[in-house]
Scaffold this motif. Sequence first.
Motif, PDB file in Angstrom:
ATOM      1  N   TYR A   7     -40.471  -6.942 -15.933  1.00 31.98           N
ATOM      2  CA  TYR A   7     -40.814  -7.081 -14.459  1.00 31.98           C
ATOM      3  C   TYR A   7     -41.525  -8.550 -14.494  1.00 31.98           C
ATOM      4  N   HIS A   8     -40.404  -9.290 -13.451  1.00 27.87           N
ATOM      5  CA  HIS A   8     -40.854 -10.276 -13.265  1.00 27.87           C
ATOM      6  C   HIS A   8     -41.847 -10.708 -12.143  1.00 27.87           C
ATOM      7  N   LEU A   9     -42.904 -11.260 -12.222  1.00 18.89           N
ATOM      8  CA  LEU A   9     -44.042 -11.465 -11.215  1.00 18.89           C
ATOM      9  C   LEU A   9     -43.763 -12.649 -10.438  1.00 18.89           C
ATOM     10  N   GLN A  10     -43.544 -12.584  -9.330  1.00 19.01           N
ATOM     11  CA  GLN A  10     -43.220 -13.855  -8.403  1.00 19.01           C
ATOM     12  C   GLN A  10     -44.248 -13.861  -7.244  1.00 19.01           C
ATOM     13  N   ARG A  11     -44.327 -12.548  -6.718  1.00 14.37           N
ATOM     14  CA  ARG A  11     -45.306 -12.453  -5.349  1.00 14.37           C
ATOM     15  C   ARG A  11     -46.579 -12.023  -5.740  1.00 14.37           C
ATOM     16  N   THR A  13     -49.688 -11.386  -8.298  1.00 13.16           N
ATOM     17  CA  THR A  13     -50.437 -11.312  -9.799  1.00 13.16           C
ATOM     18  C   THR A  13     -50.294 -10.227 -10.797  1.00 13.16           C
ATOM     19  N   LEU A  14     -50.411 -10.451 -12.049  1.00 16.12           N
ATOM     20  CA  LEU A  14     -50.681  -9.237 -12.914  1.00 16.12           C
ATOM     21  C   LEU A  14     -51.608  -8.377 -12.465  1.00 16.12           C
ATOM     22  N   GLU A  15     -52.650  -8.914 -11.907  1.00 20.45           N
ATOM     23  CA  GLU A  15     -53.868  -8.122 -11.722  1.00 20.45           C
ATOM     24  C   GLU A  15     -53.622  -7.251 -10.318  1.00 20.45           C
ATOM     25  N   GLU A  16     -52.775  -7.699  -9.560  1.00 23.78           N
ATOM     26  CA  GLU A  16     -52.276  -6.693  -8.345  1.00 23.78           C
ATOM     27  C   GLU A  16     -51.262  -5.926  -8.899  1.00 23.78           C
ATOM     28  N   ALA A  17     -50.301  -6.043  -9.563  1.00 24.76           N
ATOM     29  CA  ALA A  17     -49.057  -5.377  -9.894  1.00 24.76           C
ATOM     30  C   ALA A  17     -49.207  -4.413 -11.047  1.00 24.76           C
ATOM     31  N   LEU A  18     -50.169  -4.720 -12.191  1.00 23.58           N
ATOM     32  CA  LEU A  18     -50.358  -3.821 -13.143  1.00 23.58           C
ATOM     33  C   LEU A  18     -51.098  -2.510 -12.656  1.00 23.58           C
ATOM     34  N   PRO A  19     -52.013  -2.250 -11.708  1.00 24.95           N
ATOM     35  CA  PRO A  19     -52.694  -0.853 -11.415  1.00 24.95           C
ATOM     36  C   PRO A  19     -51.575  -0.349 -10.736  1.00 24.95           C
ATOM     37  N   LYS A  20     -50.634  -0.800  -9.793  1.00 28.74           N
ATOM     38  CA  LYS A  20     -49.702   0.045  -9.268  1.00 28.74           C
ATOM     39  C   LYS A  20     -48.496   0.684 -10.336  1.00 28.74           C
ATOM     40  N   LEU A  21     -47.989  -0.261 -10.914  1.00 32.48           N
ATOM     41  CA  LEU A  21     -47.161   0.476 -12.258  1.00 32.48           C
ATOM     42  C   LEU A  21     -47.762   1.256 -12.949  1.00 32.48           C
ATOM     43  N   MET A  22     -49.214   1.182 -13.188  1.00 34.81           N
ATOM     44  CA  MET A  22     -49.786   2.392 -14.197  1.00 34.81           C
ATOM     45  C   MET A  22     -49.908   3.391 -13.398  1.00 34.81           C
ATOM     46  N   TRP A 137     -36.201  -6.433 -13.301  1.00 34.58           N
ATOM     47  CA  TRP A 137     -36.937  -6.288 -12.063  1.00 34.58           C
ATOM     48  C   TRP A 137     -37.469  -7.428 -11.605  1.00 34.58           C
ATOM     49  N   GLN A 138     -37.247  -7.532 -10.263  1.00 39.27           N
ATOM     50  CA  GLN A 138     -38.040  -8.820  -9.576  1.00 39.27           C
ATOM     51  C   GLN A 138     -38.818  -8.021  -8.317  1.00 39.27           C
ATOM     52  N   GLN A 139     -39.793  -8.739  -7.933  1.00 38.23           N
ATOM     53  CA  GLN A 139     -40.568  -8.188  -6.927  1.00 38.23           C
ATOM     54  C   GLN A 139     -39.790  -8.624  -5.745  1.00 38.23           C
ATOM     55  N   LYS A 140     -39.897  -7.378  -4.645  1.00 39.40           N
ATOM     56  CA  LYS A 140     -39.194  -7.774  -3.518  1.00 39.40           C
ATOM     57  C   LYS A 140     -40.314  -8.465  -2.573  1.00 39.40           C
ATOM     58  N   GLU A 141     -39.712  -9.122  -1.607  1.00 36.68           N
ATOM     59  CA  GLU A 141     -40.776 -10.094  -0.582  1.00 36.68           C
ATOM     60  C   GLU A 141     -41.758  -9.154   0.123  1.00 36.68           C
ATOM     61  N   LEU A 142     -41.332  -7.923   0.390  1.00 30.62           N
ATOM     62  CA  LEU A 142     -42.388  -6.819   1.095  1.00 30.62           C
ATOM     63  C   LEU A 142     -42.980  -5.868   0.002  1.00 30.62           C
ATOM     64  N   GLY A 143     -42.898  -6.432  -1.101  1.00 32.97           N
ATOM     65  CA  GLY A 143     -43.592  -5.327  -2.103  1.00 32.97           C
ATOM     66  C   GLY A 143     -42.488  -4.490  -2.831  1.00 32.97           C
ATOM     67  N   GLY A 144     -42.959  -3.904  -3.828  1.00 28.08           N
ATOM     68  CA  GLY A 144     -42.014  -2.986  -4.655  1.00 28.08           C
ATOM     69  C   GLY A 144     -41.099  -3.974  -5.457  1.00 28.08           C
ATOM     70  N   TRP A 145     -40.145  -3.279  -6.108  1.00 27.71           N
ATOM     71  CA  TRP A 145     -39.418  -3.814  -7.167  1.00 27.71           C
ATOM     72  C   TRP A 145     -37.767  -3.619  -6.907  1.00 27.71           C
ATOM     73  N   GLU A 146     -37.118  -4.555  -7.272  1.00 25.78           N
ATOM     74  CA  GLU A 146     -35.633  -4.561  -6.952  1.00 25.78           C
ATOM     75  C   GLU A 146     -35.043  -4.898  -8.276  1.00 25.78           C
ATOM     76  N   GLN A 147     -34.111  -3.996  -8.943  1.00 27.94           N
ATOM     77  CA  GLN A 147     -33.336  -3.989 -10.116  1.00 27.94           C
ATOM     78  C   GLN A 147     -32.458  -5.129  -9.840  1.00 27.94           C
ATOM     79  N   LYS A 148     -32.348  -6.149 -10.709  1.00 25.37           N
ATOM     80  CA  LYS A 148     -31.287  -7.568 -10.471  1.00 25.37           C
ATOM     81  C   LYS A 148     -30.550  -7.312 -11.702  1.00 25.37           C
ATOM     82  N   ALA A 149     -30.788  -6.761 -12.898  1.00 24.46           N
ATOM     83  CA  ALA A 149     -30.071  -6.432 -14.126  1.00 24.46           C
ATOM     84  C   ALA A 149     -30.232  -5.562 -15.082  1.00 24.46           C
TER      85      ALA A 149
END
Length: 149
Positions: A7-11, A13-22, A137-149
Amino acid sequence: MDDIRFYHLQRQTLEEALPKLMGKVAQAGLRAVIKADDQATIDTLDKVLWDFDPNSFMPHDKQGCDFPEDQPFFLTTDDINPNNATVLVLVDGAGSAELERYQRCLYMFDGRNEDVVATARADWKRWKDGDWSISYWQQKELGGWEQKA
């Protein structure tokens, strides 16, 4: 280990993304070990999981707690699995010699840190040549994740 997901965090932070994945891990009824390389990151993530949403509760604890086996999410700097988790979350290049103990690995890394990205690339290359099912997986511009490979 069935699969490793980078999971490539670009948009966010880890602090924002981790709770959503958990939250998704919890919805699936799974347990996770969250591993970082340093105690400061563990302490930050501990606070984030307590405070990220005032209307919800993410049950967890960290290394040194009294009942680690009862925790759906366990934060640590060591290669331990006291809560019999099936999901391993590796944060910002943290490594593990115990991948085989889990069904899934979520490898979250900050795309704004060149050292962390270099570590993630090396890990991707090493694990891609192994017997793992691996995805990116990369973060989409409006949130969520998109599989790239």
